[in-house]
Design an enzyme around this catalytic site. Structure first.
Site, mmCIF file in Angstrom:
data_model
loop_
_atom_site.group_PDB
_atom_site.id
_atom_site.type_symbol
_atom_site.label_atom_id
_atom_site.label_comp_id
_atom_site.label_asym_id
_atom_site.label_seq_id
_atom_site.Cartn_x
_atom_site.Cartn_y
_atom_site.Cartn_z
ATOM 1 N N CYS A 182 0.859 -1.198 0.049
ATOM 2 C CA CYS A 182 0.178 0.146 0.070
ATOM 3 C C CYS A 182 0.730 1.332 0.080
ATOM 4 O O CYS A 182 0.113 2.395 -0.004
ATOM 5 C CB CYS A 182 -1.050 -0.133 0.997
ATOM 6 N N HIS A 213 -2.945 6.943 2.897
ATOM 7 C CA HIS A 213 -3.620 5.902 2.271
ATOM 8 C C HIS A 213 -4.847 5.614 2.995
ATOM 9 O O HIS A 213 -4.931 5.796 4.229
ATOM 10 C CB HIS A 213 -2.402 4.959 2.597
ATOM 11 N N ASN A 272 -10.593 0.364 0.591
ATOM 12 C CA ASN A 272 -8.956 0.133 0.815
ATOM 13 C C ASN A 272 -8.517 -0.351 -0.807
ATOM 14 O O ASN A 272 -8.527 -1.457 -0.971
ATOM 15 C CB ASN A 272 -8.510 -0.427 1.750
#
Length: 352
Positions: free
Chosen positions: A120, A261, A291
């Site tokens: 990520c 993020h 996500n």
């Protein structure tokens, strides 16, 4: 690790286009609740997510990446890139990398192309890589794409992770410019801690533990120790954000937008609070997309640009955290981009 030194004649990488792609299929909390014995309220309270996107059967990371990249290139004026980077934890294949295929499908055969593997944090690592390539004169124009199809690695029966992750791709184009102009990328902070590699992991499938007929199902899928990851994510993104602010000479109150993020809403708010940035300056795009891994920051940037939240001259702080463990942050002033250049092609209703 901090900083990208100026290259020949003070060159810098300048952001000049954004784009993105989300799959058509929407997976709602109601759908997951019926399948996983949970509730919309439980999911929303813990994650802040209402919906997420899921790739269609046969739709791979490269498919999303190509569309996101095409939009970003068009938004940046249509000039070809000489370098293509794809940040992803879900490449089309273990070998070769996905970036050369993406480059070829975009008509960029001959361009340098490689993947960035930092889960990520991949987009922030990719930004630093692109900035270095441009600053040193190796590249003139870089297409950087963050793309992940988490539905290909998350066990659909995993109540913990299936509610969090979605699929998507976001992209930016970076051109050679000067350090002082709007959109110039700089003031990085990057880090890692491999001692905690098993906090976010797919245990089997690599050279350490190849998949065999005897490999347990759980080891073939994405796994994450939630409480530990939450603690590390807040700690690492906060420290990295502070280091980047110091390098840029910004105070927390100077930041117009924190683009972290998009892991979950609790993490976003905790990082903002710990860094001293008002929560209302957090860009939130996860509510209807989940996500999306390495795609989350560029998709959030495109969303904020499209909705008019980002205006030229805004001070933007990017920060990410992912498996490895890895983390990183970057500061930039938002450039003057054409309206709608971050619009995401979805085939369905675009999440707002």
């Amino acid at each position: 690790m901090s900083g990208i030194p100026p290259g020949p004649a003070g060159r810098a990488a300048v952001l000049c286009g954004v784009g993105g792609r989300l799959p058509e299929r929407i997976v709602s909390n109601a759908e997951l609740s019926a399948r996983l014995e949970t509730t919309d309220e439980w999911i929303t309270t813990r994650t802040g997510i209402r919906n997420r996107r899921a790739a269609a059967p046969g739709e791979a990371t490269s498919d999303l990446a190509v569309e996101a990249g095409r939009q970003a290139l068009r938004a940046a004026g249509g000039e070809p890139a000489d370098t293509v980077l794809v940040a992803t934890a879900t490449p089309d294949r273990r070998c070769p990398a996905t970036a050369p295929l993406v480059a070829a499908r975009l008509g960029l055969t001959g361009a340098a192309a490689f993947d960035v593997s930092a889960v990520c944090t991949g987009f922030v690592y990719g930004l630093a890589t692109a900035a270095g390539l441009i600053a040193t004169g190796v590249s003139e124009r870089v297409l950087l794409i963050g793309a992940d199809v988490y539905s290909s690695i998350v066990d659909p029966a995993d109540r913990t992770n299936a509610i969090i992750f979605g699929d998507g791709a976001g992209a930016v184009v970076l051109r050679a410019g000067t350090p002082g102009e709007p959109g110039a990328i700089g003031h990085f902070d990057l880090g890692s801690d491999g001692d905690a590699e098993d906090a976010i992991i797919i245990a089997a499938g690599g050279s350490r533990s190849p998949v065999t007929e005897h490999t347990p199902r759980a080891e073939r899928h994405f796994a994450m120790r939630g409480k530990e990851v939450y603690r590390h994510a807040v700690l690492r993104m906060t420290a990295s954000s502070r280091a980047t602010l110091a390098a840029a000479g910004w105070r927390p109150e100077d930041v117009d937008h924190l683009v972290a993020h998009q892991a979950n809403l609790r993490i976003l708010h905790s990082v903002a609070d710990a860094t001293g940035i008002s929560r209302d300056r957090c860009v939130r795009h996860l509510v209807d997309v989940g996500n999306t891994g390495a795609a989350s920051i560029p998709l959030a940037l495109g969303h904020a640009h499209d909705t008019g939240a980002l205006v030229p001259g805004d001070r933007v702080l990017l920060t990410g955290f992912g498996g490895g463990l890895t983390w990183g942050s970057c500061a930039l002033r938002w450039p003057d981009l054409s309206p709608g250049t971050g619009r995401r092609s979805t085939g369905g209703k675009d999440p707002r």
